[in-house]
Design an enzyme around this catalytic site. Structure first.
Site, mmCIF file in Angstrom:
data_model
loop_
_atom_site.group_PDB
_atom_site.id
_atom_site.type_symbol
_atom_site.label_atom_id
_atom_site.label_comp_id
_atom_site.label_asym_id
_atom_site.label_seq_id
_atom_site.Cartn_x
_atom_site.Cartn_y
_atom_site.Cartn_z
ATOM 1 N N VAL A 153 0.836 -1.196 0.000
ATOM 2 C CA VAL A 153 0.000 0.000 0.000
ATOM 3 C C VAL A 153 0.874 1.250 0.000
ATOM 4 O O VAL A 153 1.858 1.330 0.762
ATOM 5 C CB VAL A 153 -0.936 0.021 1.233
ATOM 6 C CG1 VAL A 153 -1.787 1.288 1.248
ATOM 7 C CG2 VAL A 153 -1.824 -1.213 1.245
ATOM 8 N N ASP A 302 -11.411 -11.294 8.443
ATOM 9 C CA ASP A 302 -9.991 -11.098 8.754
ATOM 10 C C ASP A 302 -9.777 -9.784 9.503
ATOM 11 O O ASP A 302 -9.030 -8.924 9.044
ATOM 12 C CB ASP A 302 -9.175 -11.118 7.455
ATOM 13 C CG ASP A 302 -7.676 -11.208 7.719
ATOM 14 O OD1 ASP A 302 -7.291 -11.714 8.786
ATOM 15 O OD2 ASP A 302 -6.893 -10.781 6.848
#
Length: 571
Positions: A153, A302
């Site tokens: 990212v 998650d």
């Protein structure tokens, strides 16, 4: 012509958008050398581990060496890369398959790898979005701010001035995953039946389900759609924040989304320095998890600390929606049934719930399991709420896995992972946190409200046992619900009155009358205790208004003559 088409090699597996075991197998039949070299590498890494297990067994030192072997397998899976890291994470929630020492170590598997070069990342962006990076983003960070096993990212800024997170998939990821999945499936088909695993079905089906979920996780269009659906579910609950997707700058391998200013929920010291209330963040997390499972049926599978952020406004932000799952209405109903039967200590019906949920096969004889459930859960239910947490259930329940034919369905492995992780985050923020102190009020409110016929039926199951009204259970439900300061008993009382006066409420009306005169005495003490509990929320004038409001739901013909009619609307 047909024969010529059949003898042609299949398209490259990098073009596959969804997992397809048949197409993947067809691809590698034409390229056996690729599969062979990867298989040799995998075997070479596992060789020492397997010989170590055998040596431990021969020397009767297996128990003593379990911690050492667990660390060894964690390092091997990390070295083998993204597919095996994900396998290890999935196995960390399977007490029916993996010894406890190994479970603890697999939970430490980090979904992290070193970042890949910027040149490759920017080339991926330009190939996916078909524009030079400098024409898409006004700014982009010189280095990734986070790197995981599937991607990394960057922080950037659009030309409109909005700050964004830019998620870029690792190069050549799909071919690597398909090769590993092909080899896993090949080995499962040939050796799965020799493994002493309590699966209840073919191991290749487990691999296929895992592959399907993994392919969904690396499809960033699917992730963006998941994020928007999740945001829609929580649009009336501003305490949960979801980053907005910028679809003009997103594709299957690149996802551009709103930048969330906040800190990860593991940074409890940051919460203190920002003058934020950790208990409020914990409550938001637990309630949002319960709503995902029991209301929406669409849940984040998650929620590890890296995917949860606290904002300066006091809200909780979820990010990374690659791993999501869906519960159907029947499963949601059965989950609530299991909670009710657990509270009622009705272990025969609880065992039946386990069959419905897939933890036991339909042909399982549940009679010897009932006393085992009683032994495990009696202590838990009898414990004080403050001495109880979700991990207590999973630890005690895992003890049954090796003695009885329980198995954990893949969907519930994700749920267990989600809840245990959520509780771990909460304990990081508040070491004294107990999950039931937050979740019990929510469940009690849902039962008391009786918003649907299903919840009304479950409330009756709680309040009546062997045909007798359980005054103490009603008091406990109300007391637990009232521990949430936002709980308002008035709407609940209104719904209750409406149900009592409906045709469906005929049975309950008769039972309430019988409860008041049960055992040939007037139960004034119980009524007085109940009134003392609720009188702060239900003043007599409010209660009368609630009764009139409930009656107003019916036509004038259904109202007794002596009751005042609701006023007509002013035109």
């Amino acid at each position: 012509m047909q024969q010529q088409l059949m003898s042609s090699p299949p398209p490259a597996n990098s073009a596959l958008q969804r997992y397809d075991a048949r197409k993947i197998a067809s691809y590698y039949r034409w390229r056996p050398w690729k599969a062979l070299w990867r298989l040799i590498y995998i075997i070479s890494l596992f060789n020492g581990f397997i010989w170590g297990l055998l040596w431990d067994r021969w020397t009767h030192t297996s128990t003593a060496h379990y911690p050492q072997r667990a660390i060894q397998i964690r390092k091997i899976l990390t070295q083998l890369g993204p597919t095996f890291i994900k396998v290890g994470q999935a196995l960390s929630t399977r007490p029916d398959l993996i010894p406890k020492d190994f479970l603890t170590e697999l939970m430490l598997l980090q979904d992290q790898l070193p970042p890949f070069p910027n040149e490759q990342a920017f080339a991926q962006i330009e190939a996916e979005l078909r524009q030079p990076v400098r024409e898409i983003y006004q700014e982009i960070s010189a280095q990734p701010v986070a790197a995981a096993s599937l991607g990394q990212v960057y922080r950037g800024r659009l030309f409109t001035g909005e700050e964004v997170a830019i998620k870029v998939q690792r190069p050549n990821l799909r071919p690597k995953l398909t090769l590993d999945l092909y080899l896993m499936r090949w080995m499962a088909a040939r050796f799965g039946r020799f493994l002493p695993l309590n699966l209840g079905h073919d191991l290749t089906l487990i691999v296929d389900e895992f592959g399907t979920k993994l392919f969904e996780e690396i499809d960033y269009i699917n992730e963006g759609q998941n994020a928007e659906r999740f945001a829609e579910n929580f649009k009336e609950y501003p305490a949960v924040e979801v980053p907005r997707i910028h679809w003009a700058y997103s594709g299957r391998k690149v996802l551009t989304l709103q930048w969330i200013n906040g800190f990860k929920l593991t940074d409890s010291q940051c919460a203190v320095e920002a003058n934020m209330d950790p208990d409020r963040l914990v409550q938001i997390g637990v309630i949002s998890s319960l709503r995902q499972l029991l209301e929406f049926g669409f849940f984040h599978a998650d929620p590890h600390p890296g995917n949860l952020f606290a904002t300066s406004e006091g809200s909780m932000a979820y990010v990374d929606f690659g791993m999501m799952d869906q519960l159907d209405q029947t499963t949601k109903n059965t989950l609530v049934d299991a909670v009710v039967h657990l509270v009622n200590k009705d272990y025969e019906l609880l065992a039946t719930d386990f069959v419905k949920l897939g933890f036991l096969t339909p042909e399982t004889d549940i009679r010897p399991i009932i006393p085992a459930l009683e032994d495990v859960f009696d202590d838990i239910i009898g414990a004080k709420v403050g001495d109880f947490n979700f991990k207590t259930i999973t630890d005690r329940f895992s003890e049954l896995m090796y003695d009885y034919p329980f198995r954990v369905p893949a969907k519930f492995a994700l749920i267990i992972r989600s809840l245990v992780t959520q509780e771990g985050v909460a304990l990081c923020l508040n070491p004294d946190f107990k999950i039931l102190e937050v979740s019990y009020p929510y469940v009690a409110q849902r039962l008391l409200a009786g918003e649907t016929p299903d919840f009304q039926r479950r409330l009756l199951e709680v309040l009546f046992k062997d045909g007798k009204f359980q005054w103490q259970r009603l008091e406990n439900l109300i007391a637990i619900a009232q521990t949430d300061q936002s709980f308002d008993l008035i709407p609940t009382a209104r719904l209750g009155m409406q149900f009592l006066m409906s045709d469906e409420g005929d049975y309950l009306r008769r039972q309430v009358v019988l409860a008041l005169i049960e055992d040939d005495r007037l139960h004034t003490e119980e009524v007085e205790r109940l009134w003392n509990l609720i009188k702060g929320d239900l003043k007599p004038e409010k209660l009368f208004s609630v009764a009139l409001g409930a009656l107003a739901e019916f036509s004038d013909s259904n109202l007794p003559e002596w009751l005042p009619r609701p006023p007509l609307p002013v035109s």
